[in-house]
Scaffold this motif. Structure first.
Motif, PDB file in Angstrom:
ATOM      1  N   GLN A   1       0.707  -1.118  -0.019  1.00  0.00           N
ATOM      2  CA  GLN A   1      -0.067   0.166   0.111  1.00  0.00           C
ATOM      3  C   GLN A   1       0.918   1.151  -0.017  1.00  0.00           C
ATOM      4  O   GLN A   1       1.969   1.228   0.420  1.00  0.00           O
ATOM      5  CB  GLN A   1      -1.137   0.052   1.258  1.00  0.00           C
ATOM      6  CG  GLN A   1      -1.802  -0.941   1.321  1.00  0.00           C
ATOM      7  CD  GLN A   1      -2.855  -1.459   0.128  1.00  0.00           C
ATOM      8  OE1 GLN A   1      -3.438  -0.246  -0.105  1.00  0.00           O
ATOM      9  NE2 GLN A   1      -3.184  -2.304  -0.320  1.00  0.00           N
ATOM     10  N   TRP A   2       0.426   2.431  -0.453  1.00  0.00           N
ATOM     11  CA  TRP A   2       1.202   3.378  -0.681  1.00  0.00           C
ATOM     12  C   TRP A   2       0.732   4.531   0.417  1.00  0.00           C
ATOM     13  O   TRP A   2      -0.555   4.547   0.796  1.00  0.00           O
ATOM     14  CB  TRP A   2       0.950   4.221  -2.065  1.00  0.00           C
ATOM     15  CG  TRP A   2       1.681   3.648  -3.119  1.00  0.00           C
ATOM     16  CD1 TRP A   2       1.026   2.434  -4.140  1.00  0.00           C
ATOM     17  CD2 TRP A   2       2.909   3.600  -3.568  1.00  0.00           C
ATOM     18  NE1 TRP A   2       2.087   2.143  -4.863  1.00  0.00           N
ATOM     19  CE2 TRP A   2       3.091   2.922  -4.597  1.00  0.00           C
ATOM     20  CE3 TRP A   2       3.994   4.652  -3.369  1.00  0.00           C
ATOM     21  CZ2 TRP A   2       4.526   2.642  -5.278  1.00  0.00           C
ATOM     22  CZ3 TRP A   2       5.294   4.474  -3.952  1.00  0.00           C
ATOM     23  CH2 TRP A   2       5.393   3.545  -4.954  1.00  0.00           C
ATOM     24  N   ASN A   3       1.643   5.305   0.639  1.00  0.00           N
ATOM     25  CA  ASN A   3       1.484   6.432   1.759  1.00  0.00           C
ATOM     26  C   ASN A   3       0.792   5.870   2.928  1.00  0.00           C
ATOM     27  O   ASN A   3      -0.084   6.713   3.487  1.00  0.00           O
ATOM     28  CB  ASN A   3       0.547   7.477   1.221  1.00  0.00           C
ATOM     29  CG  ASN A   3       1.296   8.037  -0.076  1.00  0.00           C
ATOM     30  OD1 ASN A   3       2.464   8.346  -0.159  1.00  0.00           O
ATOM     31  ND2 ASN A   3       0.521   8.116  -1.246  1.00  0.00           N
ATOM     32  N   THR A   4       1.117   4.668   3.443  1.00  0.00           N
ATOM     33  CA  THR A   4       0.724   4.348   4.705  1.00  0.00           C
ATOM     34  C   THR A   4       1.649   4.188   5.941  1.00  0.00           C
ATOM     35  O   THR A   4       1.226   4.007   6.811  1.00  0.00           O
ATOM     36  CB  THR A   4       0.079   2.783   4.546  1.00  0.00           C
ATOM     37  OG1 THR A   4       0.954   2.055   4.044  1.00  0.00           O
ATOM     38  CG2 THR A   4      -1.341   2.942   3.592  1.00  0.00           C
ATOM     39  N   VAL A   5       2.868   4.445   5.608  1.00  0.00           N
ATOM     40  CA  VAL A   5       4.036   4.466   6.467  1.00  0.00           C
ATOM     41  C   VAL A   5       3.777   5.702   7.353  1.00  0.00           C
ATOM     42  O   VAL A   5       4.193   6.820   6.787  1.00  0.00           O
ATOM     43  CB  VAL A   5       5.437   4.069   5.992  1.00  0.00           C
ATOM     44  CG1 VAL A   5       6.276   4.296   6.910  1.00  0.00           C
ATOM     45  CG2 VAL A   5       5.227   2.868   5.396  1.00  0.00           C
ATOM     46  N   LYS A   6       3.762   5.672   8.654  1.00  0.00           N
ATOM     47  CA  LYS A   6       3.713   6.777   9.539  1.00  0.00           C
ATOM     48  C   LYS A   6       4.660   7.014  10.531  1.00  0.00           C
ATOM     49  O   LYS A   6       5.226   5.898  11.056  1.00  0.00           O
ATOM     50  CB  LYS A   6       2.414   6.984  10.158  1.00  0.00           C
ATOM     51  CG  LYS A   6       1.134   6.706   9.422  1.00  0.00           C
ATOM     52  CD  LYS A   6       0.982   7.901   8.373  1.00  0.00           C
ATOM     53  CE  LYS A   6      -0.347   7.585   7.428  1.00  0.00           C
ATOM     54  NZ  LYS A   6      -0.454   9.107   6.491  1.00  0.00           N
ATOM     55  N   GLU A   7       5.153   7.828  11.211  1.00  0.00           N
ATOM     56  CA  GLU A   7       6.246   8.164  12.038  1.00  0.00           C
ATOM     57  C   GLU A   7       5.541   8.082  13.422  1.00  0.00           C
ATOM     58  O   GLU A   7       4.632   8.839  13.705  1.00  0.00           O
ATOM     59  CB  GLU A   7       7.005   9.541  11.420  1.00  0.00           C
ATOM     60  CG  GLU A   7       8.043   9.705  12.626  1.00  0.00           C
ATOM     61  CD  GLU A   7       8.945  11.092  12.725  1.00  0.00           C
ATOM     62  OE1 GLU A   7       9.740  11.453  13.234  1.00  0.00           O
ATOM     63  OE2 GLU A   7       8.440  11.885  11.628  1.00  0.00           O
ATOM     64  N   ILE A   8       6.022   7.605  14.383  1.00  0.00           N
ATOM     65  CA  ILE A   8       5.641   7.533  15.660  1.00  0.00           C
ATOM     66  C   ILE A   8       6.931   7.453  16.499  1.00  0.00           C
ATOM     67  O   ILE A   8       8.025   7.138  16.251  1.00  0.00           O
ATOM     68  CB  ILE A   8       4.914   5.935  15.922  1.00  0.00           C
ATOM     69  CG1 ILE A   8       5.687   4.954  15.722  1.00  0.00           C
ATOM     70  CG2 ILE A   8       3.571   6.042  15.192  1.00  0.00           C
ATOM     71  CD1 ILE A   8       4.975   3.685  16.269  1.00  0.00           C
TER      72      ILE A   8
END
Length: 462
Positions: A30-37
């Motif tokens: 999936q695209w644009n699903t990696v988030k910074e936490i």
């Protein structure tokens, strides 16, 4: 308290963790699903509650397998025969169970009506979706207004565990895992990282404190349980509550069970007063007074060690479009296509210009290969517009050469058919030696070695 923070990148769809940001998740594509936490390396006050209550045992040494004493699991009777059967005889103490199902299918109703009947167990029912007043009204409708079940509404794992430490329950219910969250993860409730962290904390609590935990989970539009796949690996038992909201019957089955079989089946009937277990499903899944109607055949299937008589319904009609339609409800469509090819090749029944629709009555899904012969009989009955005598039921697996292969538990199938009132049963010829030894009177047994022989018996009345 000083806390060191570490940055991590987590996919919001599948929960995959990366050391740096990237546009596409290589795990779920999936695209644009990696988030910074931000991940804290030192626990806060709320997390100290988790560490104290749900932490692992310190100082435990490994032991040789020969020195470990094996003990049977302590089980609690849930006062529900169907639920006990699916779990393998009752709820195991200290187990972690996940119950999934479609919205409105009755997951919360099933769990709530179960716990309000358990007067011998101290139960803490935690809801992140409903208020105390809503749960009270539902409990009154289910006949449990005087129950001593403890109700607590919260979405914080830390608060839930601190409350559980105070009341010391035997059973903890979380409704649902997608609504609760822990401060160990900064993502929103329901995200893969939150579900993973919350499940791990509850698992540690269940195993270290000996408390049985049941969590209710949502499912995706594809039918799988929402959240990362690690959730299903974490729990001891995965239960699926299935059925059509427009039908009366609901099916409870286990797709994973560390304490029992996964082949058992529980059947419930939805009523205004709750879910009622169906003790004799064969009587409910077969129609009465259907003499003279074509396109139906009664199959004797097995779900675990439980025999079921189910009605297979078929409709064969002229194709409207160039490509004939093939549709199956409650049965594997790929297996239906294979059986139709066998019917055309071995029995000479041409379906190239015919639409075929198949339905398993009652809204249940059957995987038993012994239903094959009944499916072919129903299709042929509809195609010829000739009814199968109502006294007949059928059990047999069909091979690619048109042979009828032996099936398991033939004695239980015959006994169930005779109990329901059928006078004739068609079975594989290779199962006859065991049948002749145990049955000489009662229901008439018709052995067959091929589909053509079975069709002659069913449509000639011999």
């Amino acid at each position: 308290m000083s806390m060191r923070e570490k940055t991590s990148f987590v996919c919001a769809e599948c929960g995959a963790v990366y050391s740096k940001w990237q546009g596409q998740c290589t795990n779920c594509r999936q695209w644009n699903t990696v988030k910074e936490i931000q991940i804290t390396s030192t626990s806060s006050k709320g997390n100290l509650v988790v560490d104290r209550i749900a932490g692992g045992r310190v100082g435990q040494k490994p032991l040789p397998l020969s020195q470990i004493e094996a003990k049977g699991e302590a089980r609690w009777d849930l006062k529900d025969g169907e639920f006990n059967r699916v779990l393998g005889g009752g709820l195991v103490r200290g187990s972690f169970t996940l119950l999934g199902g479609e919205p409105g299918i009755g997951k919360s109703t099933l769990i709530l009506q179960t716990v309000i009947r358990l007067s011998t167990l101290r139960t803490l029912y935690v809801s992140g979706e409903e208020s105390e007043q809503q749960l009270k009204m539902r409990a009154e409708r289910l006949g449990g207004k005087d129950s001593e079940c403890l109700i607590y509404c919260s979405t914080s794992i830390e608060a839930i565990l601190e409350t559980a430490q105070q009341v010391k329950p035997d059973l903890l219910v979380i409704d649902s895992i997608q609504t609760v969250a822990t401060s160990l993860s900064e993502s929103s409730p329901g995200s893969p990282s939150q579900i993973r962290e919350s499940a791990n904390i509850l698992l540690q609590y269940a195993k270290t404190q000996g408390v049985s935990v049941i969590v209710i989970g949502h499912i995706t539009k594809e039918g799988s349980i929402a959240g990362p796949k690690v959730l299903e690996h974490t729990v001891d038992t995965v239960l699926q509550f299935e059925g059509d909201k427009h039908f009366l019957y609901r099916i409870l089955r286990a797709s994973k069970n560390r304490f029992g079989s996964t082949s058992e089946l529980g059947i419930y009937e939805m009523r205004s007063s709750g879910l009622l277990g169906v003790e004799n499903p064969s009587e409910h899944l077969t129609s009465k007074n259907m003499e003279g109607l074509s396109g139906r055949a009664v199959a004797v299937a097995m779900e675990g060690v439980r025999p079921l008589l189910i009605e297979t319904q078929a409709l064969v009609s002229s194709a409207i479009y160039a490509n004939p339609q093939r549709s199956a409800t409650g049965f594997d469509l790929r297996r239906l296509n294979m059986l139709l090819a066998v019917l055309e090749k071995r029995a000479g029944f041409k379906l190239i210009k015919q639409d075929v629709f198949l339905n398993i009555a009652g809204g249940i899904h059957i995987n038993d290969p012994a239903v094959d012969l009944a499916v072919l009989a129903a299709v042929l009955s509809s195609g010829l517009d000739r009814a199968i005598p109502s006294a007949f039921c059928i059990a047999g697996e069909v091979g690619l050469s048109g042979e009828i292969r032996a099936i398991q538990r033939i004695e239980q199938r015959i006994a169930e058919a005779e109990r329901i009132g059928f006078r004739d049963i068609v079975i594989p010829k290779s199962n006859m030696p065991g049948v002749m030894q145990m049955r000489k009177n009662g229901i008439r047994v018709h052995p067959c070695s091929g589909v053509e022989e079975a069709f002659r018996i069913l449509f000639s009345g011999q």
